[in-house]
Write an enzyme that holds these catalytic residues in place. Structure first.
Site, short mmCIF file in Angstrom:
data_model
loop_
_atom_site.label_atom_id
_atom_site.label_comp_id
_atom_site.label_asym_id
_atom_site.label_seq_id
_atom_site.Cartn_x
_atom_site.Cartn_y
_atom_site.Cartn_z
N SER A 266 6.72 -5.74 -5.36
CA SER A 266 5.83 -4.98 -4.49
C SER A 266 5.43 -3.71 -5.22
CB SER A 266 6.53 -4.63 -3.17
OG SER A 266 5.64 -3.94 -2.31
N GLU A 267 4.14 -3.39 -5.21
CA GLU A 267 3.64 -2.32 -6.08
C GLU A 267 4.17 -0.94 -5.71
OE1 GLU A 267 -0.04 -3.69 -3.70
OE2 GLU A 267 1.83 -4.55 -4.41
#
Length: 210
Positions: free
Chosen positions: A53-54
């Site tokens: 997840s960024e």
């Protein structure tokens, strides 16, 4: 749904599950904002897939049951998540360096439009759209084969501002799974009861049959 229609489109959860079944063992995968965040809930626990997840998580697990929510542990969509064994946290800069450095096997994003050559448009619907930047686009994606107005999302050429050129390899919609090939869109799978002719009627670009 028309009275003579003998097929049913996939709901959001079913679409995510269909995509999850195609992710190979050992791949590292980024899940974009929106429907893509559901994919991690449907990978079998015995299959090792490393979800990124960024906002800085590597090794993200599925959504937790309500009684096990950790309110400090969220993904880029601000949804509660869990961690798989061996998971780690990192800064935003390191997280995006991982993406831009080509260290991911797969990125799952929503899209407004996809062209038959793999062009992706998922951040704005016109040059005058109010979207602040490309990075905020994925939460706008609907994951549908057509717009609510019935306009095709799979096109010969994108009419919306591009996010990236020739980057899409496979498209999942509520009606079909379609590969982007040198010859154009190639149908991999369709919902039961749907004919290629019916799918083509909802697609601007030509479709190659199975």
């Amino acid at each position: 749904m028309a009275a003579n229609q003998n097929w049913r489109p996939l709901e959001r959860e079913a679409l995510a599950a269909r995509l999850a079944q195609d992710i190979p063992e050992g791949w590292s995968v980024n899940l974009g904002i929106g429907i893509p965040t559901l994919v991690g809930n449907y990978v079998p626990p015995e299959r090792e897939v490393i979800f990124h997840s960024e906002n800085g998580i590597l090794g993200m697990g599925p959504a937790p049951p309500p009684e096990k929510i950790n309110r400090w542990l969220i993904n880029a969509s601000s949804q509660y998540v869990t961690l798989r064994p061996g998971a780690s946290f990192m800064s935003h800069s390191d997280s995006f360096a991982l993406v831009r450095g080509g260290h991911l096997d797969l990125c799952v994003l929503g899209a407004f439009q996809v062209a038959e050559n793999g062009d992706l448009a998922n951040w704005a619907r016109s040059e005058d759209d109010n979207a602040p930047a490309i990075g905020g686009a994925m939460d706008l994606a609907a994951g549908a084969h057509t717009t609510r107005a019935g306009e095709a999302r799979l096109l010969r050429r994108c009419t919306y501002p591009l996010t990236a050129a020739a980057c899409v390899k496979r498209v999942y919609t509520e009606l079909a799974v379609i590969d982007v090939t040198p010859r154009g869109f190639a149908v991999v799978d369709m919902v039961p009861g749907l004919s290629l002719e019916e799918l083509q009627a909802r697609t601007d670009a030509p479709l190659l049959g199975r």
